[in-house]
Write an enzyme that holds these catalytic residues in place. Sequence first.
Site, mmCIF file in Angstrom:
data_model
loop_
_atom_site.group_PDB
_atom_site.id
_atom_site.type_symbol
_atom_site.label_atom_id
_atom_site.label_comp_id
_atom_site.label_asym_id
_atom_site.label_seq_id
_atom_site.Cartn_x
_atom_site.Cartn_y
_atom_site.Cartn_z
ATOM 1 N N CYS A 1 -44.111 60.841 25.319
ATOM 2 C CA CYS A 1 -44.836 59.561 25.616
ATOM 3 C C CYS A 1 -44.855 58.588 24.789
ATOM 4 O O CYS A 1 -44.510 57.325 25.135
ATOM 5 C CB CYS A 1 -46.156 60.045 25.963
ATOM 6 S SG CYS A 1 -47.176 60.403 24.740
ATOM 7 N N HIS B 1 -52.285 60.994 24.292
ATOM 8 C CA HIS B 1 -51.252 60.422 24.909
ATOM 9 C C HIS B 1 -51.024 58.768 24.781
ATOM 10 O O HIS B 1 -51.603 58.366 24.303
ATOM 11 C CB HIS B 1 -51.840 60.417 26.296
ATOM 12 C CG HIS B 1 -50.838 60.233 27.456
ATOM 13 N ND1 HIS B 1 -49.186 60.403 27.308
ATOM 14 C CD2 HIS B 1 -50.862 59.451 28.646
ATOM 15 C CE1 HIS B 1 -48.633 59.946 28.343
ATOM 16 N NE2 HIS B 1 -49.661 59.255 29.315
ATOM 17 N N GLN C 1 -45.657 54.859 32.131
ATOM 18 C CA GLN C 1 -45.762 55.903 31.313
ATOM 19 C C GLN C 1 -44.650 56.973 31.582
ATOM 20 O O GLN C 1 -44.136 57.065 32.594
ATOM 21 C CB GLN C 1 -47.210 56.745 31.281
ATOM 22 C CG GLN C 1 -47.560 57.207 32.480
ATOM 23 C CD GLN C 1 -48.527 58.275 32.694
ATOM 24 O OE1 GLN C 1 -49.142 58.719 31.778
ATOM 25 N NE2 GLN C 1 -48.959 58.684 33.895
#
Length: 290
Positions: free
Chosen positions: A117, A173, A193
Amino acid sequence: MKISPNTISPSQSDPRMSTNVSQRSRVSGIGVPVSHSINNPSIQHVQDFATLSARSLRANVLLNSDDHSVPIHAKNPSELLEAIDNNISQTAQDWGVSIQEVEVILGSSKRIIEPVCGVTANTIMKLFLDNDIFSYSFEKGQSLSLSQLQERLASLPAHKNFILRVNDGGLGHAYVIDFPATTNPSRDAFLYQSDLGEGVTREVRFEDWMTQKASHPISLDDINTHFIGIAQDQIDLAHIAKLFDVDGNVKMLRADHLISHKTSEFNFQLFEYDLKNLENNMSIIKTHCN
């Protein structure tokens, strides 16, 4: 940490190493879907890049490149691929193993690699911001606290475009939020994302997110609700799912992966961007990769 599974509100850590591999590697015949959003012209450019990087090795190596000293439009995909091959060959020699064994660990220049990510977030920022005199680097970006970010978001000029990179310690994240210029009284935002599915949320490829969910607008209130909830350990799983799951499915979340959060574990970097700069970068990248 208090968790609320049913509160309904609208729609992933620093870059980590991974060798997760996608098998899609078609280089030609790329068809890019049309964005469902009429409010944000930048979405189509990010969709184009996501689709290209899922099918072209030359674009994929740009997506995964961690050299932030060079603007994305100035990177040479052929040189990057050659450098990967040279590194794999040298590593195989140093370790006394075969090239194939090294590729299992480090990846290959001949396969599409889906990045973690944080790498996706960094490359998206470079896509928006890089030009002949500036090259975005996460490590050199000016970070904001949650309170500083909230002050900035409350007074964003409506006629300007902004891009926000988030390291979300609660979810483990990293992701990007796009705030395009607007003439509407309320400002929409759009979340970009990818996710390898190692944390709270499930796996989603960059291309899949961009073509299935990214054009769905979210509000500033929705974003603030998530940030405040994470910072105060008031966790709303339904809200997280609606923001970060491609189908908004709360059952796909793993609440046991949530990290008890402190505000200082957020990292926010907010930049104004020029849509023409994004368009120029994508035009050059398409020339390099087609």
